[in-house]
Motif scaffolding. Structure first.
Motif, PDB file in Angstrom:
ATOM      1  N   ASP A 106       8.053  -5.596  -0.912  1.00  0.00           N
ATOM      2  CA  ASP A 106       8.272  -4.855  -2.149  1.00  0.00           C
ATOM      3  C   ASP A 106       9.053  -3.571  -1.897  1.00  0.00           C
ATOM      4  O   ASP A 106       9.579  -2.956  -2.831  1.00  0.00           O
ATOM      5  N   SER A 227       4.296  -0.954  -3.453  1.00  0.00           N
ATOM      6  CA  SER A 227       4.273  -0.766  -4.901  1.00  0.00           C
ATOM      7  C   SER A 227       2.881  -1.061  -5.424  1.00  0.00           C
ATOM      8  O   SER A 227       2.119  -1.835  -4.842  1.00  0.00           O
ATOM      9  N   THR A 228       2.573  -0.446  -6.562  1.00  0.00           N
ATOM     10  CA  THR A 228       1.257  -0.667  -7.183  1.00  0.00           C
ATOM     11  C   THR A 228       1.180  -2.036  -7.843  1.00  0.00           C
ATOM     12  O   THR A 228       0.075  -2.539  -8.082  1.00  0.00           O
ATOM     13  N   GLN A 229       2.322  -2.652  -8.170  1.00  0.00           N
ATOM     14  CA  GLN A 229       2.299  -3.991  -8.771  1.00  0.00           C
ATOM     15  C   GLN A 229       1.912  -5.047  -7.748  1.00  0.00           C
ATOM     16  O   GLN A 229       1.348  -6.081  -8.085  1.00  0.00           O
ATOM     17  N   GLY A 230       2.209  -4.788  -6.478  1.00  0.00           N
ATOM     18  CA  GLY A 230       1.843  -5.718  -5.421  1.00  0.00           C
ATOM     19  C   GLY A 230       2.957  -6.681  -5.077  1.00  0.00           C
ATOM     20  O   GLY A 230       3.943  -6.830  -5.809  1.00  0.00           O
ATOM     21  N   ARG A 254      -1.348  -4.732  -2.721  1.00  0.00           N
ATOM     22  CA  ARG A 254      -0.958  -3.636  -3.594  1.00  0.00           C
ATOM     23  C   ARG A 254      -1.220  -2.304  -2.915  1.00  0.00           C
ATOM     24  O   ARG A 254      -2.165  -2.154  -2.145  1.00  0.00           O
ATOM     25  N   ASN A 256      -2.640   1.212  -2.636  1.00  0.00           N
ATOM     26  CA  ASN A 256      -3.794   1.930  -3.187  1.00  0.00           C
ATOM     27  C   ASN A 256      -3.474   3.422  -3.164  1.00  0.00           C
ATOM     28  O   ASN A 256      -3.816   4.140  -2.219  1.00  0.00           O
TER      29      ASN A 256
END
Length: 574
Positions: A106, A227-230, A254, A256
Motif C-alpha cells: 500500500d 494505510s488505514t484502509q489496509g 492495516r 494502527n
C-alpha cells in the motif's frame, strides 16, 4: 599495554644460566689448580696485579648484555599511541519492523522497502552522529551495534529481509527495551529511538516500555508505514498470491495509527505517517535536529610503538664497559694491554648486534611509511612500501596483513586473499590472526563466495569469540547462502517448466497445423474463383456497355473461366 612482537627469541635467555654454571665449574677448576701450585697467600704476593672481582664483574656484564639482546630481538612494544576522534552529534537507534505484514504494497514499492529508503537517506544526512540498527518481529536482535561507520550501516540495511526472523509477529515492547540497551553510557548526549512499524502490536506493553525509555532520557519516535484502509500481504515465494487465514480469506494488514500515536506520546517523541512522498523524511530530520548534541570521543586506532631501541642502547653500553674493563689492576699504568686483549665474545656480539638492529629498524620504517601512505589514500604507494618491507623480512606478518588491506582497497581481491592467508600463517598473536580471517571473509562475502566466507568467519570467532562483527557477518552469510541456494533451485525449476511448456506448445502447434493444412487445401482452389468471377463480371459490363453484339463471346469466356478452377481442384486432390 606491553607485549613482544617475536616472543620466540626469549628462549635465548636460557643460555644465561648455562653460561653461569660453566663459569662456576671453570672457577672451581682454577682454584684446584692454584692449590696444587702452593700456598694461596704466597701466590697472591707473587701475582700482585691479578684482581679477584674484575673477572666476575666482566662476566656479569656479559650475562646482562646477552639477556638484553634476547629481549631486544623479541621486539618489545608498548601500545602508547591511541588516536582519538571527537565528534559533536547525537545517538540514534533504529528499530525496524520486519514482520511479514511489512511486505504489503500500500506504500510503494512496499512498506519495508520504503522504510529502508528512508533510513538510507537519513544516514546520508548524518555527519558526526552515531547510529545503531536492530530488527524485530516476534523476536528482536541487534543487526549493527552503535557506531560511526555509515558504510557498514548501509551494508547491513540493504540485507534486511523478513526471512531473517524465525518468530513472526510484532513485539514492539521488546524492541524498545533492546533499543534502550543499545546506547552508550555517555551522559548529556541526545538519544533518539526510532521505531518503524505498521503498528500491529501482538504482544502489548509497548506504551509502558516507551514511558520507561522516556525516564532514561530517550525520545521515542514512531514512523507509521502503511494505510488505514489496509492491503493484502504478498507471499514470500515470489508468486502473485496473498496470505490467507485458516478460513481461506485473504489477510488484510492495516496501519494502527492510534497505537503509534500512543507509543510516541508516551516516549516523548512524535508520530510521523509515512506516505508516498518526502514529507515524513523532512519531519523526522526536523525532530532530530531539536535534540541536544554533545561532544563524543571515540578511540579510532591503536598503534604499538617499538621499544627495542632502548634495549639495544643498553646492550651497547654493557659491551663497551666489558671491553674497557680489564682483569688486571692499575689500568692507567697498563693501557697498552687494552689492545693486546682478545675479547672475541663481546666483539662478536657487537658485530652481529648492529646489522640486526639496522635491519629491524629498516623493516619497521618501511611498514610505517606504508601506513602513512595508506592513511593518506595513496594505496599504490602503500603497496610498494609493504612489498619492500616483505623483501627485507619475508616473515613479517604485519607487512603481509597491511599489504592485503592495500590490495583490497584497490579492488585486487584475489591478491588480497593471498596476503591475508600469508599473514595468518606467519602471525602468532590470536587477535591479529582473527583480523586476518575476518578480512578474508569480507573479500569472499563481497564476491558472493558465501561458503568460503562462512569458514573464514568461523576461524575468526574461534580465535576471538568476542568479535561481534564477525558473528553478524557469519549469520548474514548463512542467510545469503540459503537465499542463493533457493534462487538456484527456483531457476532450475523455471528452466524445467519452460522446457516443458515449449514442448507442449510445439506439440499443440503440430496438432493445430494438421487440420489447418487440410482446410487450406480445401479453401485454396475456391479463392481464385470469386476473383475471376469478379474480373469476368467487370469485363462483361464493359463489353455490354460497349456493344451488345459481343454478348455471345462474353458468355463463352465465362464458361471457360468456370471450367479452369475445377481442373485445378482435381489436380490438387489427386
Amino acid at each position: 599495554m606491553f607485549r613482544f612482537e617475536d616472543p620466540q627469541y626469549l628462549y635465548l635467555i636460557a643460555i644465561v644460566p648455562l653460561l653461569a654454571l660453566l663459569r662456576l665449574w671453570m672457577w672451581r677448576k682454577r682454584e684446584q689448580y692454584f692449590r696444587r701450585m702452593g700456598d694461596k697467600a704466597l701466590l697472591k704476593q707473587m701475582m700482585p696485579d691479578i684482581s679477584a672481582w674484575r673477572p666476575l664483574v666482566k662476566f656479569c656484564l656479559l650475562e646482562a648484555a646477552l639477556t638484553l639482546l634476547a629481549v631486544m630481538l623479541a621486539r618489545p612494544q608498548m601500545g602508547s599511541k591511541i588516536t582519538k576522534e571527537k565528534r559533536v552529534g547525537i545517538e540514534t537507534v533504529i528499530a525496524m519492523d520486519i514482520s511479514n505484514s511489512m511486505r504489503a504494497t500500500d506504500v510503494e514499492p512496499s512498506r519495508l522497502d520504503r522504510s529502508k529508503m528512508m533510513v538510507e537517506r537519513m544516514v546520508d544526512q548524518f555527519k558526526d552522529d552515531k547510529i545503531a540498527l536492530l530488527v524485530f518481529a516476534g523476536d528482536a536482535f541487534v543487526q549493527l551495534p552503535i557506531t560511526s561507520d555509515y558504510v557498514s550501516a548501509k551494508m547491513f540495511l540493504s540485507n534486511i529481509d523478513p526471512t531473517m526472523m524465525a518468530n513472526q509477529g510484532t513485539d514492539i515492547a521488546y524492541a524498545i527495551k533492546m533499543g534502550m540497551e543499545s546506547f552508550t553510557q555517555q551522559k548529556g548526549v541526545g538519544r533518539a529511538l526510532i521505531v518503524i512499524t505498521d503498528g500491529e502490536d501482538h504482544e502489548g506493553g509497548a506504551v509502558e516500555a516507551a514511558k520507561e525509555a522516556r525516564k532514561k532520557g530517550i525520545n521515542v519516535y514512531v514512523l507509521g508505514v502503511g494505510s488505514t484502509q489496509g492491503a493484502p500481504i504478498p507471499v514470500a515465494d515470489g508468486s502473485n498470491e496473498f496470505m490467507r487465514d485458516g478460513s481461506g480469506n485473504t489477510v488484510m494488514s492495516r496501519l494502527n495509527e492510534e497505537m503509534c500515536r500512543q507509543i510516541a506520546t508516551a516516549g516523548g517523541g512524535t508520530y510521523i505517517h509515512v506516505e508516498n512522498n518526502s514529507n515524513a523524511q523532512d519531519q523526522l530530520e526536523e525532530a532530530l535536529s531539536n535534540l541536544s548534541k554533545k561532544e563524543m570521543e571515540s578511540e579510532i586506532y591503536s598503534e604499538f610503538d617499538e621499544q627495542f631501541q632502548a634495549f639495544g642502547i643498553l646492550v651497547l653500553i654493557l659491551i663497551i664497559l666489558d671491553v674497557l674493563l680489564m682483569e688486571s689492576k692499575n689500568p692507567l699504568l697498563r693501557r697498552l694491554r687494552l689492545f693486546k686483549r682478545k675479547p672475541t665474545t663481546t666483539l662478536m656480539i657487537a658485530i652481529t648486534l648492529i646489522p640486526m638492529a639496522a635491519n629491524a629498524q629498516t623493516d619497521r620504517q618501511l611498514v610505517k611509511q606504508g601506513n602513512k601512505e595508506y592513511r593518506a589514500g595513496n594505496m599504490a604507494n602503500a603497496e610498494v612500501a609493504y612489498r619492500k618491507a616483505l623483501e627485507k623480512n619475508p616473515r613479517n606478518p604485519q607487512a603481509a596483513y597491511n599489504l592485503g588491506n592495500a590490495l583490497l582497497a584497490q579492488d585486487k581481491d584475489s591478491a588480497a586473499v593471498v596476503q591475508f592467508e600469508r599473514a595468518v600463517k606467519l602471525e602468532t598473536a590470536p587477535l591479529r590472526k582473527a583480523h586476518g580471517y575476518h578480512n578474508m571473509g569480507v573479500v569472499c562475502q563481497k564476491n558472493k563466495l558465501f561458503g568460503e566466507a562462512i569458514e573464514a568467519y568461523k576461524n575468526a570467532l574461534r580465535l576471538n569469540p568476542t568479535d561481534h562483527e564477525s558473528r553478524y557477518n557469519l549469520e548474514l552469510c548463512k542467510r545469503q547462502q540459503k537465499k542463493q541456494e533457493q534462487q538456484q533451485q527456483q531457476n532450475k525449476q523455471q528452466e524445467k517448466d519452460k522446457n516443458g511448456n515449449n514442448e507442449k506448445q510445439e506439440q499443440e502447434k503440430e496438432k493445430q497445423q494438421k487440420p489447418q493444412d487440410k482446410k487450406e487445401d480445401k479453401q485454396q482452389p475456391q479463392q481464385p474463383q470469386p476473383q475471376k468471377n469478379q474480373m469476368n463480371k467487370d469485363n462483361a459490363e464493359q463489353l455490354l456497355n460497349a456493344a451488345m453484339q459481343q454478348e455471345k463471346n462474353t458468355q463463352q469466356r465465362m464458361k471457360k473461366a468456370m471450367q479452369q478452377p475445377q481442373k485445378r481442384q482435381l489436380e490438387k486432390n489427386w
